[in-house]
Design a protein around this motif. Structure first.
Motif, mmCIF file in Angstrom:
data_model
loop_
_atom_site.group_PDB
_atom_site.id
_atom_site.type_symbol
_atom_site.label_atom_id
_atom_site.label_comp_id
_atom_site.label_asym_id
_atom_site.label_seq_id
_atom_site.Cartn_x
_atom_site.Cartn_y
_atom_site.Cartn_z
ATOM 1 N N LEU A 131 0.849 -1.200 0.000
ATOM 2 C CA LEU A 131 0.000 0.000 0.000
ATOM 3 C C LEU A 131 0.881 1.245 0.000
ATOM 4 O O LEU A 131 0.618 2.227 -0.705
ATOM 5 N N ALA A 132 1.955 1.218 0.796
ATOM 6 C CA ALA A 132 2.830 2.393 0.901
ATOM 7 C C ALA A 132 3.598 2.654 -0.394
ATOM 8 O O ALA A 132 3.803 3.804 -0.777
ATOM 9 N N CYS A 133 4.035 1.608 -1.064
ATOM 10 C CA CYS A 133 5.010 1.765 -2.161
ATOM 11 C C CYS A 133 4.452 1.486 -3.536
ATOM 12 O O CYS A 133 5.149 1.739 -4.526
ATOM 13 N N GLY A 134 3.257 0.930 -3.639
ATOM 14 C CA GLY A 134 2.790 0.493 -4.950
ATOM 15 C C GLY A 134 3.772 -0.527 -5.506
ATOM 16 O O GLY A 134 4.179 -1.446 -4.813
ATOM 17 N N THR A 135 4.208 -0.316 -6.746
ATOM 18 C CA THR A 135 5.107 -1.301 -7.367
ATOM 19 C C THR A 135 6.587 -0.944 -7.157
ATOM 20 O O THR A 135 7.459 -1.662 -7.625
ATOM 21 N N LEU A 136 6.850 0.170 -6.479
ATOM 22 C CA LEU A 136 8.253 0.586 -6.283
ATOM 23 C C LEU A 136 8.996 -0.392 -5.372
ATOM 24 O O LEU A 136 8.519 -0.718 -4.285
ATOM 25 N N ARG A 137 10.161 -0.848 -5.806
ATOM 26 C CA ARG A 137 11.028 -1.703 -5.000
ATOM 27 C C ARG A 137 12.458 -1.166 -5.104
ATOM 28 O O ARG A 137 12.828 -0.607 -6.136
ATOM 29 N N PRO A 138 13.271 -1.341 -4.057
ATOM 30 C CA PRO A 138 14.664 -0.898 -4.168
ATOM 31 C C PRO A 138 15.392 -1.667 -5.273
ATOM 32 O O PRO A 138 15.163 -2.865 -5.465
ATOM 33 N N ASP A 139 16.266 -0.973 -5.996
ATOM 34 C CA ASP A 139 17.105 -1.646 -6.990
ATOM 35 C C ASP A 139 18.230 -2.405 -6.304
ATOM 36 O O ASP A 139 18.725 -3.391 -6.827
ATOM 37 N N LEU A 140 18.653 -1.884 -5.162
ATOM 38 C CA LEU A 140 19.704 -2.542 -4.379
ATOM 39 C C LEU A 140 19.453 -2.227 -2.902
ATOM 40 O O LEU A 140 19.127 -1.082 -2.559
ATOM 41 N N THR A 141 19.600 -3.244 -2.064
ATOM 42 C CA THR A 141 19.495 -3.039 -0.619
ATOM 43 C C THR A 141 20.786 -3.499 0.028
ATOM 44 O O THR A 141 21.201 -4.658 -0.155
ATOM 45 N N ILE A 142 21.420 -2.580 0.747
ATOM 46 C CA ILE A 142 22.688 -2.886 1.393
ATOM 47 C C ILE A 142 22.400 -3.189 2.867
ATOM 48 O O ILE A 142 21.928 -2.310 3.605
ATOM 49 N N LEU A 143 22.627 -4.442 3.245
ATOM 50 C CA LEU A 143 22.396 -4.836 4.635
ATOM 51 C C LEU A 143 23.718 -4.781 5.385
ATOM 52 O O LEU A 143 24.652 -5.528 5.091
ATOM 53 N N LEU A 144 23.785 -3.858 6.350
ATOM 54 C CA LEU A 144 24.977 -3.745 7.200
ATOM 55 C C LEU A 144 24.763 -4.673 8.387
ATOM 56 O O LEU A 144 23.992 -4.368 9.296
ATOM 57 N N ASP A 145 25.402 -5.810 8.319
ATOM 58 C CA ASP A 145 25.137 -6.876 9.280
ATOM 59 C C ASP A 145 26.094 -6.772 10.461
ATOM 60 O O ASP A 145 27.312 -6.735 10.269
#
Ligand code: TMP
Length: 217
Positions: A131-145
């Motif tokens: 609902l918040a983003c519609g079809t928008l998704r990140p192209d890259l997600t950097i997980l700082l673990d």
């Protein structure tokens, strides 16, 4: 489309930074923003919750330990509300104008904290994110673990011991958040870059910059 220094073109992307408390997201976001700017791209840096007038006001409420009674469902919907505003008011127009968008936290924070940490239903969290983003998704997600024990002590030093409402939650909560992030990254290896955050920030910045150029130039 953004022109890179030596003439080729990097198309604007949405890159999100995720991780537990004290993992170094904002430092790494600034480093990547500088690298992108130096190579000729237009960039904006945002944070969640925040980045709009409404979002910054809700951020203060959500982080303040004085906001004592917040049901998990209420919390999830408030984060989704901030996101719905930020996506439409800032992110989509920026991407349409050819500007890279770097966002400190995004959809995966709600999955990690409200589904993983608080135990809310994952499908309902996914629905709130849609609902918040519609079809928008990140192209890259950097997980700082990072191990939460280490992250929480770093955050305590950074904030001079003034823990916010989430930092005050127990270590078990933060361990569940970390486990959920790692599962998300394992489920979508194409979208995530998992980075060991327990290292020299300069080395981490180099690794991220290398990966961004590899993927997008
Ligand atoms: P931070 O930006 O300083 O990390 O503070 C944001 C806090 O809000 C952090 O403890 C994580 C939490 N949070 C959630 O629980 N769910 C969300 O969807 C987002 C964006 C943040």
């Amino acid at each position: 489309m953004a022109l890179v220094g030596n003439g080729y073109v990097m198309k604007a992307k949405l890159i999100t930074f995720e991780g537990g408390e004290g993992a170094g997201k904002s430092t790494q976001l600034s480093c990547l923003a500088k690298n992108l700017e130096n190579s000729g791209s237009r960039v904006i840096g945002l944070r969640e919750p925040g980045g709009t007038v409404l979002g910054e006001q809700l951020r203060a409420v959500l982080k303040n330990p004085a906001t004592k009674s917040v049901e998990p469902e209420t919390e999830a919907l408030l984060f989704a509300a901030c996101r719905a505003q930020l996506v439409r008011e800032v992110i989509l127009p920026a991407l349409a104008a050819g500007t890279f968008v770097l966002c400190d936290r995004f959809i995966d924070s709600t999955v990690a904290y409200q589904a993983g940490g608080r135990g809310l239903n994952r499908e309902q969290i996914d629905a709130a994110n849609r609902l918040a983003c519609g079809t928008l998704r990140p192209d890259l997600t950097i997980l700082l673990d990072l191990d939460p024990d280490r992250g929480l002590s770093r955050a305590a030093v950074r904030d001079h011991g003034q823990a916010d409402r989430f930092e005050l939650l127990g270590k078990d909560f933060h361990r569940k958040v970390r486990a959920t992030y790692r599962q998300l990254a394992a489920d979508e290896p194409g979208r995530f870059l998992v980075v060991d955050a327990n290292r020299d920030p300069n080395l981490i910045a180099e690794e991220i910059w290398h990966e961004v150029r590899r993927r997008f130039s």
